[in-house]
Design an enzyme around this catalytic site. Structure first.
Site, PDB file in Angstrom:
ATOM      1  CG  ASP A  94     -13.702  -0.029  -0.465  1.00 50.27           C
ATOM      2  OD1 ASP A  94     -14.006  -1.201  -0.764  1.00 50.27           O
ATOM      3  OD2 ASP A  94     -12.679   0.263   0.183  1.00 50.27           O
ATOM      4  CB  SER A 137      -0.943  -0.001   1.206  1.00 45.86           C
ATOM      5  OG  SER A 137      -1.914  -1.024   1.078  1.00 45.86           O
TER       6      SER A 137
END
Length: 710
Positions: free
Chosen positions: A351, A327
């Site tokens: 999301d 990430s």
């Protein structure tokens, strides 16, 4: 009847004979004269040189090897003199008997014999070969009393390389070892044979290798008059050796020690840069090794322990270890979206915790909140879905073209050898990497994982640190550099090494501000909030969890059921202070899990050291080493006091600006050898680093540079 003699005829014959004899004598004499003239006139200079050569001997004077200092003048590599017991095989009738007799006078271990045997195989019979090094004064005295019994054996004073901090910073400093044939050939190609006469060692790794020419110096010569038996009678002339230059690093050895201690026994790497100029402040690879083992030629047991260790201590993970960034890649993806116009910062992406593409489910960690994500929230909360969709929209070629100038998948050009490029994938890379045609095609689904730093992405911590520094420096990229300059040991003149001009990536200031604000949000309300609680400065950062092995679509990550080597890596990238960054870093702890729990706490202590002059308490150090730390605990110590202890515990670790040894260093040398310092240190070249151009895999699988025992 009486025969009458013809006197006239006999006289005539006699005269002819005399004339012929005279001509022969004259011819022979003429030949002698001609030969004498040829030798005395035409060959005069040549024969005079030969006669002088028979009368004299040229002995090389090996120069002192230059020192290596950190940015504060602390000595990381120095020299000390010591006595060596040496044998010239051509002058010894029976080697085995001689060595057996010497064992009664001097302590000779089996490893000394093995090293002597190996060196003998590599050397000429008339060369002096060390059997025992670093003899005590008592051993020297015992041998001196019986020296007449050992023709071909002698005591010599040599200069030895010393790394006072041992394993600390060993991948950066490197080591020296005996010159091998490949290195001899390279020296001949550079036409430097004369400068390496009498030299046995050469830099093998790190700064020792990369700055070999500056550290080695210039070899001197000594002309000696000798007897017919070859014994030295008197010195005729001397051309002194010029010591090697002192090399000054940007490294802060106090910071380096702090980071290495924070890692404890775990594997990993950390690179800390000054984003304003590219200077390397810390360059950590764990585990490390003791470079002093290589100076005299490492013994087989020690070599096997290093080379066969599952932790691969010889692998420079900061320079050669390649990992998926996880990430920590997301902020750069967001910058790519802004710069290319693919997505506005206010664009909302829903999301739901997963992303479906081509019948494949791309998931998110179970602890992700999900919901409506704009760019800021996606970075702060590390939304996978937001960046899955972004990667799909951009495509692999656009991602590649934006990331390459940042340094991902490219050599940074740092000033030590052995750097690998890693993998920044695109269609051309895949066609070149895979053999079978069906493997060479790029599938759209392979792009999705690139958005969260997985898939084929595989970079070094040096590359991630450089990209972080570039982002912190408003898109101005500096080449990382470890060496700031050199100091001439004769004139004491300082010679700063010119830095390459920075590269402007032309990021829009408003775009940089958006990303930096989101990264500050990570430390204030995101995944690393607990770690930076109570900090006296603002920093920006991004946590990451990088997969060490691929997992199936329906598999769930379960740390307790996996082998340690298969667990995820903990990654963190960060810079501080947020408004005017002075340090940027990237850190990975192998197989340690979540970046916020293990990697970010190390970054926090680094920032406290650099910005506040604070050193963790003993309690806090233990918590970080055990992976149980968040914000610092206990009362921090002063970094200056801890560094003073570091220098005080290591004799000879400080030098003046002029580069002279400290009193402590002089006292540490063998008493008798100090007066007979013979400058010796021979160079050896490290094996070429093999670039790793493969899909992601655990760094522990990479191959260390350096080859076999030097």
């Amino acid at each position: 009847m009486t025969e009458l003699r013809n006197v006239e005829a006999e006289l005539s014959r006699f005269r002819v004979r005399v004339l012929v004899a005279g001509l022969v004598v004259f011819l022979c004499f003429s030949l002698v004269v001609a030969r004498l003239a040829y030798l005395q006139v035409y060959r005069h200079q040549d024969l005079r040189a030969q006669a002088e050569s028979n009368r004299t001997a040229i002995v090389p004077i090996v120069p002192n090897r230059g020192l290596i200092l950190d940015r504060n003048g602390i000595v990381l590599a120095s020299n000390y003199s010591a006595y060596t017991l040496e044998i010239t095989p051509s002058k010894v009738a029976n080697l085995d008997e001689t060595i057996a007799a010497l064992e009664k006078l001097v302590d000779i271990q089996p490893r000394d014999k093995r090293r002597f045997k190996r060196l003998r195989e590599e050397s000429k019979s008339f060369e002096s070969i060390p059997l025992r090094t670093r003899l005590s004064d008592e051993e020297v005295a015992r041998f001196a009393a019986r020296r007449f019994s050992f023709p071909g054996v002698d005591i010599k004073a040599r200069l030895f390389r010393n790394y006072p901090y041992g394993e600390l910073g060993s991948h950066v400093v490197g080591y020296i070892g005996r010159i091998n044939q490949t290195e001899k050939d390279a020296i001949e190609e550079r036409e430097e044979e004369g400068n390496y006469r009498g030299t046995d060692h050469i830099g093998k790794l790190g700064v020792e290798q990369s700055f070999e020419q500056q550290l080695h110096g210039q070899t001197g010569v000594e002309q000696m008059e000798t007897s017919a038996g070859g014994r030295a009678l008197r010195k005729l002339a001397t051309s002194p050796a010029t010591p090697g230059n002192t090399v000054m690093l940007s490294l802060d050895i106090g910071l380096q020690k702090l980071v290495e201690d924070l890692f404890g026994t775990r594997r990993g790497a950390l690179v800390a840069l000054d984003p304003r100029n590219g200077e390397v402040l810390a360059f950590v690879s764990k585990p490390t090794f003791d470079p002093n083992l290589f100076v005299d030629g490492i013994d087989q047991e020690s070599w096997q322990a290093l080379n066969e260790s599952i932790d691969k201590p010889l692998l420079n993970r900061a320079l050669r270890g390649t990992y998926p960034p996880g990430s920590t890649y997301k902020p750069f993806m967001a910058m790519a979206a802004l710069q290319t116009g693919k997505r506005a910062p206010t664009t909302i992406i829903h999301d739901p915790g997963f992303f479906m593409f081509g019948g494949h489910r791309f998931g998110s960690p179970e602890n992700e909140r999900g919901g409506a994500m704009d760019m800021n929230r996606a970075i702060v909360e590390s939304s996978n879905v937001y960046f899955y969709t972004l990667a799909n929209e951009m495509g692999v070629e656009a991602i590649h073209d934006f990331m390459a100038p940042l340094g991902f998948g490219q050599a940074t050009g740092i000033d030590i050898n052995g750097e690998v490029r890693g993998v920044l994938p695109n269609q051309a890379w895949k066609r070149g990497y895979f053999k079978r045609p069906e493997q060479q095609k790029w599938f759209a689904g392979e792009t999705i994982s690139l958005g969260i730093g997985q898939g084929y992405n595989s970079f070094t911590m040096l590359q991630l640190a450089q990209a972080t520094a570039t982002l912190a420096n408003n898109g101005i990229k500096h080449k990382p550099r470890l060496v700031m300059g050199t100091q001439d040991t004769v004139t004491r003149a300082l010679h700063p090494l010119p830095a390459d001009p920075p590269v402007d990536l032309h990021y829009k200031p408003e775009h940089v501000a958006i990303i930096r604000k989101a990264l500050v949000g990570v430390t204030q309300g995101g995944t690393s909030t607990r770690v930076f609680a109570g900090a006296q400065y603002l920093s920006g950062g991004k946590t990451g969890t990088a997969q060490a092995v691929s997992m199936g679509q329906k598999e769930k990550y379960n740390k307790s059921r996996m082998e340690e080597s298969q667990r995820d890596h903990a990654v963190y990238m960060a810079f501080a202070p947020a408004d005017n960054p002075r340090i940027a870093l990237a850190v990975i702890v192998e197989n340690a899990g979540w970046g916020a729990g293990v990697a970010a706490p190390i970054a926090r202590r680094v920032f406290d050291y650099v910005l506040l002059g604070q050193y963790p308490s003993e309690e806090d150090m233990l918590a970080v080493q055990a992976g149980r730390a968040a914000a610092p605990i206990g009362k921090p110590r002063l970094a200056a006091e801890m560094n003073a202890l570091l220098v005080g515990d290591t004799p000879g670790a400080m030098v003046s600006a002029a580069g002279s040894k400290s009193v402590a260093a002089q006292k540490a040398e063998p008493a008798g050898a100090r007066d007979k310092a013979v400058q010796a240190a021979k160079p050896v070249k490290a094996a070429k680093a093999t670039p790793i151009q493969k899909p992601p895999r655990p760094a522990s699988a990479a191959i260390p540079a350096g080859g076999g025992p030097p």
